[in-house]
Motif scaffolding. Structure first.
Motif, PDB file in Angstrom:
ATOM      1  N   GLN A   1       0.816  -1.225   0.000  1.00  0.00           N
ATOM      2  CA  GLN A   1       0.000   0.000   0.000  1.00  0.00           C
ATOM      3  C   GLN A   1       0.854   1.281   0.000  1.00  0.00           C
ATOM      4  N   VAL A   2       2.163   1.151   0.158  1.00  0.00           N
ATOM      5  CA  VAL A   2       3.014   2.353   0.216  1.00  0.00           C
ATOM      6  C   VAL A   2       3.226   2.896  -1.201  1.00  0.00           C
ATOM      7  N   ASP A   3       2.867   4.158  -1.408  1.00  0.00           N
ATOM      8  CA  ASP A   3       3.067   4.817  -2.698  1.00  0.00           C
ATOM      9  C   ASP A   3       4.371   5.613  -2.572  1.00  0.00           C
ATOM     10  N   SER A   4       5.429   5.159  -3.264  1.00  0.00           N
ATOM     11  CA  SER A   4       6.752   5.752  -3.000  1.00  0.00           C
ATOM     12  C   SER A   4       6.855   7.188  -3.525  1.00  0.00           C
ATOM     13  N   LEU A   5       6.008   7.565  -4.516  1.00  0.00           N
ATOM     14  CA  LEU A   5       6.045   8.970  -4.961  1.00  0.00           C
ATOM     15  C   LEU A   5       5.461   9.871  -3.872  1.00  0.00           C
ATOM     16  N   GLN A   6       4.392   9.368  -3.251  1.00  0.00           N
ATOM     17  CA  GLN A   6       3.786  10.108  -2.147  1.00  0.00           C
ATOM     18  C   GLN A   6       4.763  10.116  -0.949  1.00  0.00           C
ATOM     19  N   LEU A   7       5.403   8.985  -0.713  1.00  0.00           N
ATOM     20  CA  LEU A   7       6.405   8.901   0.360  1.00  0.00           C
ATOM     21  C   LEU A   7       7.515   9.916   0.107  1.00  0.00           C
ATOM     22  N   PHE A   8       7.959  10.016  -1.154  1.00  0.00           N
ATOM     23  CA  PHE A   8       8.998  10.969  -1.539  1.00  0.00           C
ATOM     24  C   PHE A   8       8.568  12.396  -1.171  1.00  0.00           C
ATOM     25  N   ARG A   9       7.315  12.750  -1.502  1.00  0.00           N
ATOM     26  CA  ARG A   9       6.842  14.120  -1.213  1.00  0.00           C
ATOM     27  C   ARG A   9       6.744  14.363   0.291  1.00  0.00           C
ATOM     28  N   LEU A  10       6.197  13.381   1.004  1.00  0.00           N
ATOM     29  CA  LEU A  10       6.031  13.558   2.462  1.00  0.00           C
ATOM     30  C   LEU A  10       7.395  13.649   3.150  1.00  0.00           C
ATOM     31  N   ALA A  11       8.334  12.810   2.691  1.00  0.00           N
ATOM     32  CA  ALA A  11       9.665  12.809   3.322  1.00  0.00           C
ATOM     33  C   ALA A  11      10.385  14.117   3.022  1.00  0.00           C
TER      34      ALA A  11
END
Ligand SMILES: Cc1ncc(COP(=O)(O)O)c(C=O)c1O
Length: 490
Positions: free
Chosen positions: A431-441
């Motif tokens: 369920q982890v969306d790495s593009l979204q993770l990239f933005r949040l990080a």
């Protein structure tokens, strides 16, 4: 896009091997692994010497050796020169390794540049924790010593040579590079060497040399994002061949694609692949060469991380099997000595002359002073000593990042354990969306390289590449903890 296309897994063949069919050394390796996991052998502790283990457990020294090699491969122990084997720092609760996706090779147009530029653009802030960076820390390079080599070589350089060396490249540098090939067992005629503005120019020229717009090129999945951008710029189509996280290119899939499709060239990394860190076994490298030879398809071998191996022996290149000049082997000093000097090369095989001409038509030559400085350093600066220190630092930093990931990331996270370089490839829960993770990080001051930038078809939506090439400190640890919390929030 995003987490919609998780990487698929298949059961490991190792898991289905019945115990009675297991070889003796595998059984012995499993017993040692169990001692490590139960904490009997603690991180940093020395494992029994080969002689001691052989006597105590009643197995032959060669069985112990084989078992220790296997445990080294599994990332549980590491060899220290003249000291023996030690339990690695993160070995007690390692995250599992990723498995190869079972998807077939895919053919597609390439359109990733916008996405790649938006990610790269975000890496410029010096206050960002640089897990997304493509380079190791500049502190790991002998830059003051290189500056002395620059000053010294410039004093020696004749005004005539500055002009004369532009087409061929600095003769001393070419000799030094050929010497390193020779020491690794490859007898390279000097005429094959074309010095370029980094490996990036070499790779571009090689591809231009053997393709026309619209042609099919076999690349890796996942692949180095700049490879995708080059294909896009030259209007080439990608045939994505799956890469196993430890074993490298899937040869069956490649053989199948070569049989079905009019592939004009392959662009592969056979050692320390970016982003997975996979290194093909020697026999697979040879099989790859024989396969391409049968089809007469040239290989562009991107080997820019070759010097950053952790094993005692350097990895062999596919080029070392090349009998008829089919392999264009590209190397660089950017990753291991002199980032920013922009000096790389290609050993161009039968294409060398044409590559040299293309270079003359585009950039003429890399900077003559930069070439002279590197040549002087290779000759007098203690390159091998520097490389040993660098590899040692990177190996320790890999341990620190793996240990930290095991502490802070969800237990179902998977991660590679490369035998060199400075990247780890993470597969997070589906369920982890790495593009979204990239933005949040990034909003929290942490960069990372999200999986989709490594794919022409925007796969690997739940994956990311993290750079461990910077000295590990409290800030790195806090950043991993924060990343872990963001990942757990999906
Ligand atoms: C896999 C790979 N190939 C080639 C290059 C380019 O190397 P250079 O800096 O020598 O142009 C890089 C740099 O990021 C890389 O990671």
């Amino acid at each position: 896009m995003g987490a919609g296309q998780p990487v698929q897994y298949r059961a490991t063949s190792r898991a289905t091997v019945s115990l009675d069919k297991m070889k003796r050394y595998e059984k012995f390796a499993d017993e040692i692994a169990a001692l490590i996991r139960r904490g009997v052998l603690a991180p940093g502790e020395k494992v029994p010497s080969v002689r001691h283990a052989s006597r105590t457990y009643g197995v032959s020294p060669s069985t112990v050796f084989q078992a220790y090699y296997l445990l080294e491969d599994r990332g549980l122990i590491l060899a220290r020169p003249r000291s023996g084997y030690f339990v690695r720092e993160y070995a007690q609760r390692p995250l599992p390794e990723p498995e190869i996706g079972v998807r077939q090779a895919q053919t597609s147009e390439v359109d990733v540049s916008e996405l790649v530029f938006s990610v790269l653009g975000s890496l410029k802030d010096p206050d960002t924790v640089p897990f997304g960076s493509a380079f190791p820390s500049p502190d790991l390079f002998p830059l003051p010593r290189l500056a002395r080599s620059m000053a010294h070589s410039l004093r020696e350089l004749s005004p005539h040579a500055v002009i004369a060396d532009m087409t061929e490249g600095n003769p001393n540098l070419r000799r030094q590079i050929a010497l390193r090939y020779m020491l690794s067992g490859v007898m390279l005629p000097l005429e094959e060497l074309v010095i370029c503005n980094g490996a990036m120019e070499a790779l571009n020229l090689c591809l231009q040399c053997v393709t026309q717009p619209g042609d099919l090129v076999a690349i890796e999945a996942p692949a180095f994002y700049a490879c995708l951008q080059v294909l896009e710029r030259l209007k080439l189509k990608a045939v994505e061949i799956p890469v196993h996280p430890r074993e490298g290119i899937d040869l069956d899939s490649l053989a199948d694609s070569l049989a079905r499709l009019p592939i004009k060239a392959c662009w592969f990394m056979s050692s320390l692949q970016n982003p997975l860190g996979a290194s093909m076994r020697e026999e697979h490298k040879q099989a790859l060469y024989e396969l391409l030879q049968r089809h007469q398809v040239p290989l562009i071998e991107d080997d820019v991380y070759a010097e950053l191996h952790f094993a005692s022996q350097p990895p062999r290149s596919v080029k070392s099997f090349d009998r008829d000049g089919l392999v264009m082997h590209c190397g660089s000093f950017s990753k291991c000595l002199a980032p920013g000097y922009r000096v790389g090369w290609v050993a161009g095989g039968r294409y060398a002359e044409q590559i040299g001409r293309l270079k003359l038509m585009t950039t003429i030559s890399p900077s003559v002073p930069a070439q002279a400085a590197i040549a002087d350093y290779l000759q007098h600066g203690g390159y091998d000593r520097h490389l040993r220190k660098l590899r040692h630092a990177l190996e320790a930093q890999q341990d620190s990042m793996l240990a930290s990931a095991a502490r802070h990331f969800p237990a179902s996270t998977r991660v590679t354990r490369p035998g060199g370089g400075y990247f780890l490839w993470f597969e997070f829960p589906e369920q982890v969306d790495s593009l979204q993770l990239f933005r949040l990080a990034l909003a929290q001051g942490i960069s990372l390289a999200p999986g989709p930038i490594f794919s022409a078809t925007r796969r690997f939506g739940n994956c990311a590449r993290l750079n461990y090439g910077h000295p590990w400190n409290a800030q790195s640890e806090q950043a991993m903890a924060l990343l872990g919390r963001i990942i757990a929030s999906f």
